[in-house]
Design a protein around this motif. Structure first.
Motif, PDB file in Angstrom:
ATOM      1  N   GLU A 227       0.842  -1.198   0.000  1.00  0.00           N
ATOM      2  CA  GLU A 227       0.000   0.000   0.000  1.00  0.00           C
ATOM      3  C   GLU A 227       0.879   1.251   0.000  1.00  0.00           C
ATOM      4  O   GLU A 227       1.966   1.264   0.585  1.00  0.00           O
ATOM      5  CB  GLU A 227      -0.900   0.009   1.238  1.00  0.00           C
ATOM      6  N   ILE A 228       0.396   2.292  -0.682  1.00  0.00           N
ATOM      7  CA  ILE A 228       1.059   3.593  -0.707  1.00  0.00           C
ATOM      8  C   ILE A 228       0.042   4.647  -0.316  1.00  0.00           C
ATOM      9  O   ILE A 228      -1.112   4.595  -0.757  1.00  0.00           O
ATOM     10  CB  ILE A 228       1.628   3.904  -2.103  1.00  0.00           C
ATOM     11  N   GLN A 229       0.489   5.606   0.491  1.00  0.00           N
ATOM     12  CA  GLN A 229      -0.434   6.643   0.956  1.00  0.00           C
ATOM     13  C   GLN A 229       0.287   7.984   1.031  1.00  0.00           C
ATOM     14  O   GLN A 229       1.353   8.088   1.631  1.00  0.00           O
ATOM     15  CB  GLN A 229      -0.964   6.250   2.334  1.00  0.00           C
ATOM     16  N   PHE A 230      -0.296   9.014   0.395  1.00  0.00           N
ATOM     17  CA  PHE A 230       0.205  10.384   0.480  1.00  0.00           C
ATOM     18  C   PHE A 230      -0.704  11.187   1.410  1.00  0.00           C
ATOM     19  O   PHE A 230      -1.934  11.066   1.346  1.00  0.00           O
ATOM     20  CB  PHE A 230       0.216  11.062  -0.893  1.00  0.00           C
ATOM     21  N   GLU A 231      -0.072  12.027   2.246  1.00  0.00           N
ATOM     22  CA  GLU A 231      -0.843  12.883   3.146  1.00  0.00           C
ATOM     23  C   GLU A 231      -0.373  14.329   3.015  1.00  0.00           C
ATOM     24  O   GLU A 231       0.800  14.590   2.751  1.00  0.00           O
ATOM     25  CB  GLU A 231      -0.684  12.438   4.603  1.00  0.00           C
ATOM     26  N   TYR A 232      -1.316  15.247   3.203  1.00  0.00           N
ATOM     27  CA  TYR A 232      -1.016  16.677   3.264  1.00  0.00           C
ATOM     28  C   TYR A 232      -1.827  17.274   4.398  1.00  0.00           C
ATOM     29  O   TYR A 232      -3.057  17.147   4.436  1.00  0.00           O
ATOM     30  CB  TYR A 232      -1.374  17.366   1.949  1.00  0.00           C
ATOM     31  N   ASP A 233      -1.147  17.907   5.353  1.00  0.00           N
ATOM     32  CA  ASP A 233      -1.826  18.537   6.488  1.00  0.00           C
ATOM     33  C   ASP A 233      -2.782  17.554   7.170  1.00  0.00           C
ATOM     34  O   ASP A 233      -3.940  17.867   7.451  1.00  0.00           O
ATOM     35  CB  ASP A 233      -2.585  19.781   6.015  1.00  0.00           C
ATOM     36  N   ASP A 234      -2.286  16.323   7.422  1.00  0.00           N
ATOM     37  CA  ASP A 234      -3.027  15.262   8.123  1.00  0.00           C
ATOM     38  C   ASP A 234      -4.217  14.726   7.336  1.00  0.00           C
ATOM     39  O   ASP A 234      -5.032  13.985   7.884  1.00  0.00           O
ATOM     40  CB  ASP A 234      -3.511  15.740   9.506  1.00  0.00           C
TER      41      ASP A 234
ATOM     42  N   ILE B 242      -5.448  12.506   3.909  1.00  0.00           N
ATOM     43  CA  ILE B 242      -5.008  11.607   2.851  1.00  0.00           C
ATOM     44  C   ILE B 242      -5.428  12.207   1.514  1.00  0.00           C
ATOM     45  O   ILE B 242      -6.599  12.506   1.295  1.00  0.00           O
ATOM     46  CB  ILE B 242      -5.623  10.207   3.021  1.00  0.00           C
ATOM     47  N   ILE B 243      -4.464  12.391   0.596  1.00  0.00           N
ATOM     48  CA  ILE B 243      -4.790  12.961  -0.709  1.00  0.00           C
ATOM     49  C   ILE B 243      -4.578  11.966  -1.847  1.00  0.00           C
ATOM     50  O   ILE B 243      -5.031  12.217  -2.973  1.00  0.00           O
ATOM     51  CB  ILE B 243      -3.973  14.244  -0.990  1.00  0.00           C
ATOM     52  N   ALA B 244      -3.921  10.822  -1.568  1.00  0.00           N
ATOM     53  CA  ALA B 244      -3.747   9.799  -2.599  1.00  0.00           C
ATOM     54  C   ALA B 244      -3.455   8.462  -1.931  1.00  0.00           C
ATOM     55  O   ALA B 244      -2.801   8.412  -0.885  1.00  0.00           O
ATOM     56  CB  ALA B 244      -2.621  10.168  -3.559  1.00  0.00           C
ATOM     57  N   LYS B 245      -3.939   7.378  -2.584  1.00  0.00           N
ATOM     58  CA  LYS B 245      -3.763   6.055  -1.977  1.00  0.00           C
ATOM     59  C   LYS B 245      -3.774   4.987  -3.059  1.00  0.00           C
ATOM     60  O   LYS B 245      -4.577   5.038  -3.984  1.00  0.00           O
ATOM     61  CB  LYS B 245      -4.879   5.800  -0.964  1.00  0.00           C
ATOM     62  N   ILE B 246      -2.857   4.010  -2.921  1.00  0.00           N
ATOM     63  CA  ILE B 246      -2.824   2.845  -3.796  1.00  0.00           C
ATOM     64  C   ILE B 246      -2.881   1.596  -2.931  1.00  0.00           C
ATOM     65  O   ILE B 246      -2.114   1.459  -1.976  1.00  0.00           O
ATOM     66  CB  ILE B 246      -1.542   2.797  -4.653  1.00  0.00           C
ATOM     67  N   SER B 247      -3.792   0.687  -3.253  1.00  0.00           N
ATOM     68  CA  SER B 247      -3.885  -0.598  -2.580  1.00  0.00           C
ATOM     69  C   SER B 247      -3.731  -1.689  -3.630  1.00  0.00           C
ATOM     70  O   SER B 247      -4.582  -1.851  -4.506  1.00  0.00           O
ATOM     71  CB  SER B 247      -5.228  -0.748  -1.860  1.00  0.00           C
ATOM     72  N   ARG B 248      -2.625  -2.454  -3.551  1.00  0.00           N
ATOM     73  CA  ARG B 248      -2.392  -3.500  -4.548  1.00  0.00           C
ATOM     74  C   ARG B 248      -3.374  -4.643  -4.389  1.00  0.00           C
ATOM     75  O   ARG B 248      -3.832  -5.224  -5.371  1.00  0.00           O
ATOM     76  CB  ARG B 248      -0.960  -4.014  -4.436  1.00  0.00           C
ATOM     77  N   ALA B 249      -3.715  -4.972  -3.142  1.00  0.00           N
ATOM     78  CA  ALA B 249      -4.644  -6.078  -2.912  1.00  0.00           C
ATOM     79  C   ALA B 249      -6.008  -5.808  -3.521  1.00  0.00           C
ATOM     80  O   ALA B 249      -6.628  -6.682  -4.129  1.00  0.00           O
ATOM     81  CB  ALA B 249      -4.767  -6.342  -1.413  1.00  0.00           C
ATOM     82  N   ALA B 250      -6.477  -4.573  -3.368  1.00  0.00           N
ATOM     83  CA  ALA B 250      -7.795  -4.205  -3.896  1.00  0.00           C
ATOM     84  C   ALA B 250      -7.734  -3.737  -5.347  1.00  0.00           C
ATOM     85  O   ALA B 250      -8.756  -3.420  -5.947  1.00  0.00           O
ATOM     86  CB  ALA B 250      -8.405  -3.107  -3.033  1.00  0.00           C
ATOM     87  N   GLN B 251      -6.500  -3.681  -5.902  1.00  0.00           N
ATOM     88  CA  GLN B 251      -6.319  -3.174  -7.272  1.00  0.00           C
ATOM     89  C   GLN B 251      -6.997  -1.815  -7.434  1.00  0.00           C
ATOM     90  O   GLN B 251      -7.711  -1.555  -8.399  1.00  0.00           O
ATOM     91  CB  GLN B 251      -6.878  -4.179  -8.285  1.00  0.00           C
ATOM     92  N   ASN B 252      -6.726  -0.947  -6.443  1.00  0.00           N
ATOM     93  CA  ASN B 252      -7.404   0.346  -6.419  1.00  0.00           C
ATOM     94  C   ASN B 252      -6.391   1.459  -6.203  1.00  0.00           C
ATOM     95  O   ASN B 252      -5.483   1.350  -5.374  1.00  0.00           O
ATOM     96  CB  ASN B 252      -8.443   0.359  -5.289  1.00  0.00           C
ATOM     97  N   PHE B 253      -6.515   2.553  -6.969  1.00  0.00           N
ATOM     98  CA  PHE B 253      -5.719   3.745  -6.718  1.00  0.00           C
ATOM     99  C   PHE B 253      -6.617   4.964  -6.877  1.00  0.00           C
ATOM    100  O   PHE B 253      -7.408   5.060  -7.805  1.00  0.00           O
ATOM    101  CB  PHE B 253      -4.486   3.832  -7.624  1.00  0.00           C
ATOM    102  N   SER B 254      -6.525   5.879  -5.898  1.00  0.00           N
ATOM    103  CA  SER B 254      -7.461   7.000  -5.831  1.00  0.00           C
ATOM    104  C   SER B 254      -6.748   8.252  -5.352  1.00  0.00           C
ATOM    105  O   SER B 254      -5.732   8.187  -4.650  1.00  0.00           O
ATOM    106  CB  SER B 254      -8.613   6.685  -4.867  1.00  0.00           C
TER     107      SER B 254
END
Length: 341
Positions: free
Chosen positions: A142-149, A151-163
């Motif tokens: 999993e990858i997760q980007f945060e700005y000012d606490d 979450i602004i972006a997220k990738i989940s390989r298990a769920a095959q989802n990126f948002s």
């Protein structure tokens, strides 16, 4: 090269451990060392003390013997049983298990070391795009980007989802592009609203890596033209100066101090070129009086608050009539001087 003014946000990171469901989270900067403490008051009463990394035994000892650690980067304190890991890298991150066995009981502790990369500073011109690189070299969960606490972006390989996600004030609307192959995040059409600190968390089954970016948005420098003998003002553009604990005015490539202001108490430069020529304004602006050619050049103000530092840059051009001279034919001409840095 075009001069720019930078709006910069600084982060002061205080790394502490955190216990979650019996697992002690231990964040550490890459390249530093970490000590995993047993907290044992009397280590001599234990028949066996064993450290494991995942399912691998890395050190075993008791009061009479010790199996040397399997890695040179590991040290065990024979008095406390604590484990020291030197020069942390990604491959040393993960879960460490401790067992301390006595005749009456067994103590078990679990630690998870997560790594923080050094903060990376990224500068970008207003209206351009900037990419925050993940630099992923291994498989992640999993990858997760945060700005000012937030979450602004997220990738989940298990769920095959990126948002991608916006924040409540809408500053990232239609501006975020997430690369699901590299894990990098691009911010398009950037403005001063997007300055600040961004966190990237990369998770896999064995360890977690944290990366941080500080984004600086650059604007065109303000140019000022003034004649010799006249005055010019360097304007902070600030209306609420009380929120800034310190203001520093600097001059030239060597950052000569022009003025230092803490609260409402300015301290002016003793440098000869500015002596008795500075007029201070309530909003932190400065006026340089009776300008000379030596006052031409670049000026910078740093306004620091508890949360960030605001930088502005100025470039001063000085023009004026100077003494007459003769050309090769003996005629007199008027000469004008202009200096800019």
């Amino acid at each position: 090269m075009e001069n720019v003014s930078l709006f910069v946000v600084f982060l002061f990171l205080n790394v502490v451990s955190d216990k979650r469901d019996g697992l002690e989270i231990v964040p550490v900067m890459k390249g530093d060392y970490v000590i995993l403490h047993t907290d044992a008051a009397e280590i001599q009463k234990y028949h066996l003390i064993q450290w494991m990394f995942g399912n691998t035994v890395i050190c075993t000892f008791n009061k009479t013997y010790q199996v040397p650690p399997i890695l040179n980067k590991l040290e065990v304190d024979r008095d406390t049983g604590s484990l020291k890991i030197r020069s942390i890298r990604t491959e040393q991150c993960g879960t460490y298990n401790l067992q301390m066995i006595s005749s009456t009981h067994t103590i078990q502790k679990r630690f998870n070391i997560t790594i923080f990369d050094a903060v990376k500073s990224v500068s970008v011109m207003e209206g351009d795009s900037v990419t925050l690189e993940s630099d992923i070299t291994k498989i992640y969960d999993e990858i997760q980007f945060e700005y000012d606490d937030s979450i602004i972006a997220k990738i989940s390989r298990a769920a095959q989802n990126f948002s991608t996600f916006d924040v409540p004030d809408g500053r990232f609307r239609h501006r975020l592009k997430l690369d699901n192959q590299t894990g990098s995040l691009t911010i398009t059409n950037i403005t001063n609203q997007h300055t600040g600190f961004y966190h990237l968390h990369i998770f896999n089954s064995r360890h977690t890596v944290h990366k941080s970016f500080v984004v600086n948005v650059c604007n065109v420098v303000k140019y000022i033209t003034v004649k010799v003998g006249e005055s010019f003002t360097l304007d902070t553009g600030v209306t609420d100066i009380q929120k800034y604990g310190q203001l520093l005015w600097k001059f030239g490539g060597n950052d000569t101090l022009v003025s230092k202001i803490n609260g409402t108490h300015p301290v002016f430069s003793t440098h000869e070129r500015f002596k008795d020529r500075i007029l201070y304004h309530e909003n932190g602006s400065l006026t340089i009086e009776d300008t000379r050619f030596e006052h031409a050049g670049s000026y910078r103000i740093e306004m620091s608050s508890s949360r960030n530092t605001l930088l502005k840059r100025f470039s001063v051009l000085v023009t004026g009539k100077i003494q007459k001279s003769h050309d090769l034919r003996g005629s007199q001409q008027d000469h004008f001087a202009a200096i800019i840095t």
